[in-house]
Design an enzyme around this catalytic site. Structure first.
Site, PDB file in Angstrom:
ATOM      1  N   LYS A   1       0.842  -1.205   0.000  1.00  0.00           N
ATOM      2  CA  LYS A   1       0.000   0.000   0.000  1.00  0.00           C
ATOM      3  C   LYS A   1       0.867   1.240   0.000  1.00  0.00           C
ATOM      4  CE  LYS A   1       0.876   1.197   4.480  1.00  0.00           C
ATOM      5  NZ  LYS A   1       1.718   2.337   4.832  1.00  0.00           N
TER       6      LYS A   1
ATOM      7  N   GLY B   1       7.517   0.953   4.936  1.00  0.00           N
ATOM      8  CA  GLY B   1       6.346   1.833   4.917  1.00  0.00           C
ATOM      9  C   GLY B   1       5.319   1.401   3.892  1.00  0.00           C
ATOM     10  N   LEU B   2       5.536   0.226   3.295  1.00  0.00           N
ATOM     11  CA  LEU B   2       4.653  -0.243   2.223  1.00  0.00           C
ATOM     12  C   LEU B   2       3.618  -1.258   2.709  1.00  0.00           C
ATOM     13  CD1 LEU B   2       7.375  -0.570  -0.569  1.00  0.00           C
ATOM     14  CD2 LEU B   2       5.529   1.121  -0.484  1.00  0.00           C
TER      15      LEU B   2
ATOM     16  N   SER C   1       1.835  -6.268   7.135  1.00  0.00           N
ATOM     17  CA  SER C   1       0.410  -6.119   7.464  1.00  0.00           C
ATOM     18  C   SER C   1      -0.463  -6.743   6.384  1.00  0.00           C
ATOM     19  CB  SER C   1       0.044  -4.639   7.587  1.00  0.00           C
ATOM     20  OG  SER C   1       0.860  -4.008   8.544  1.00  0.00           O
TER      21      SER C   1
ATOM     22  N   ASP D   1      -2.260  -1.337  10.611  1.00  0.00           N
ATOM     23  CA  ASP D   1      -2.556  -1.240   9.177  1.00  0.00           C
ATOM     24  C   ASP D   1      -3.349  -2.434   8.661  1.00  0.00           C
ATOM     25  OD1 ASP D   1      -1.395   1.163   8.566  1.00  0.00           O
ATOM     26  OD2 ASP D   1       0.512   0.317   7.899  1.00  0.00           O
TER      27      ASP D   1
HETATM   28  O1  C5P Z   1       0.113  -1.320  15.300  1.00  0.00           O
HETATM   29  P1  C5P Z   1       1.524  -1.578  14.922  1.00  0.00           P
HETATM   30  O2  C5P Z   1       2.094  -2.755  15.644  1.00  0.00           O
HETATM   31  O3  C5P Z   1       1.741  -1.648  13.454  1.00  0.00           O
HETATM   32  O4  C5P Z   1       2.334  -0.307  15.413  1.00  0.00           O
HETATM   33  C1  C5P Z   1       3.718  -0.327  15.628  1.00  0.00           C
HETATM   34  C2  C5P Z   1       4.091   0.883  16.471  1.00  0.00           C
HETATM   35  O5  C5P Z   1       3.896   2.087  15.725  1.00  0.00           O
HETATM   36  C3  C5P Z   1       3.248   1.056  17.711  1.00  0.00           C
HETATM   37  O6  C5P Z   1       3.763   0.343  18.793  1.00  0.00           O
HETATM   38  C4  C5P Z   1       3.317   2.559  17.943  1.00  0.00           C
HETATM   39  O7  C5P Z   1       4.532   2.904  18.567  1.00  0.00           O
HETATM   40  C5  C5P Z   1       3.380   3.118  16.534  1.00  0.00           C
HETATM   41  N1  C5P Z   1       2.047   3.529  16.033  1.00  0.00           N
HETATM   42  C6  C5P Z   1       1.486   4.670  16.533  1.00  0.00           C
HETATM   43  N2  C5P Z   1       0.248   5.068  16.072  1.00  0.00           N
HETATM   44  C7  C5P Z   1      -0.402   4.365  15.130  1.00  0.00           C
HETATM   45  C8  C5P Z   1       0.174   3.194  14.609  1.00  0.00           C
HETATM   46  C9  C5P Z   1       1.408   2.803  15.079  1.00  0.00           C
HETATM   47  O8  C5P Z   1       2.059   5.352  17.383  1.00  0.00           O
HETATM   48  N3  C5P Z   1      -1.588   4.779  14.703  1.00  0.00           N
END
Ligand code: C5P
Length: 301
Positions: A14, A113-114, A118, A151
């Site tokens: 994405k 970042g892609l 996820s 994501d």
């Molecule tokens: O949800 P995910 O495991 O992908 O997120 C990884 C890290 O990115 C989280 O632990 C958080 O530090 C940060 N994050 C955030 N706000 C979001 C998504 C991710 O701060 N909306």
């Protein structure tokens, strides 16, 4: 001929057309608004799985990760891989007993970042729900997805998605046909770091996208520069100036360039009629990034 109880699911990468960070929450996550667009660069996940509580007393999983060594190097093949996390969370939620064997062919760079990891997880959830006899309805699947990663709910949609909250609130986004050059780099950025840098730099929140989105909804969906920004781009580019250099090179070729998610990849949206970048621009970008330019379009099933 495919094996019984086996399917192959594509897992599209994405890009974020815009990513607006509203602020840090008490739980450490950040509230967002983002328009997520799946693209034709995709991993492929083959799943062989079966569930039957009368035949199985346990749950077992295996995962093999295949692909170019440069890509596979940063992809874990243990329980920290989001495919296995997704399978485990889903099996617990649905009280499944049985097995799932995964074979993941990587094309999407990790920590880029892609949304590769996820999207692999979202593909696993779709595939397992089919092979395990639809134990979860779409709402339950969305809640399992949110538990696996921010994501993942958007990528379950397999179509443009507007997200809110930390990513768990998803609605269909405008159906944009985009053509893009994706610049990837030899290094990765951890999502948590990018958000921490946003806090550290006291970075601002980008413009309210509603007026541009409303204009888009009333006309035919087309790219609108007002809707193309990423609030994480400043903080990440300050630590990785190559991103800024790639953006400048893309802009010189007439593309609108935006960093993808928490970076470092950059999406250069190509103007109508331009299928590829001029070869000198492409060579310049490859010198900056150390990676070949990847051409992609909006994802279509
Ligand atoms: O949800 P995910 O495991 O992908 O997120 C990884 C890290 O990115 C989280 O632990 C958080 O530090 C940060 N994050 C955030 N706000 C979001 C998504 C991710 O701060 N909306």
């Amino acid at each position: 001929m495919s094996l019984p109880n086996t399917i192959s699911v594509a897992a599209p990468a994405k890009v974020n057309l815009f990513l607006r960070v509203l602020g840090r929450r008490d739980d450490g996550y950040h509230d967002l608004e983002s328009l997520i667009v799946p693209i034709s660069l995709a991993d492929r996940l083959e799943i062989h799985a079966h569930a039957d509580p009368t035949a199985f007393r346990t749950l077992s999983f295996s995962l093999a990760v295949l692909g170019h060594p440069d890509l596979v190097r940063r992809v874990p093949a243990d329980e920290s891989n989001l495919v296995l996390r997704a399978a485990l969370v889903m099996a617990e939620r649905a009280e499944v007993r049985g097995f799932a064997e995964f074979r993941l062919e990587k094309r999407i760079p990790a920590a880029a970042g892609l949304g590769g990891g996820s999207s692999d997880a979202a593909a696993a959830l779709h595939g397992l729900n089919d092979l395990w006899g639809q134990p979860l309805d779409p709402e339950q699947l969305g809640s399992v997805a949110a538990e696996v990663g921010s994501d993942v709910p958007a990528l379950l949609l397999r179509a443009p998605a507007m997200i809110e909250g930390r990513g768990e609130r998803v609605r269909p986004g405008p159906d944009l046909g985009v053509s893009l050059a994706v610049i990837t780099f030899g290094f990765g950025v951890a999502t948590a770091e990018a958000y921490r840098w946003w806090d550290e730099d006291a970075e601002a929140t980008g413009p309210d996208p509603s007026p541009a989105l409303e204009a888009m909804a009333s006309g035919s969906p087309s790219l609108d520069g007002r809707l193309m920004f990423n609030d994480l781009e400043g903080p990440v580019t300050r630590r990785h100036p190559e991103i800024g250099r790639a953006k400048e090179a893309l802009a010189e070729a007439g593309a609108i360039a935006v960093m993808c998610g928490s970076g470092p990849s950059v999406a250069g949206f190509l103007p109508d009629g331009l299928e590829r970048l001029p070869s000198d621009v492409e060579a310049g970008l490859e010198a900056i990034s150390g990676r070949p330019v990847v051409y992609a379009r909006s994802w279509e099933e």
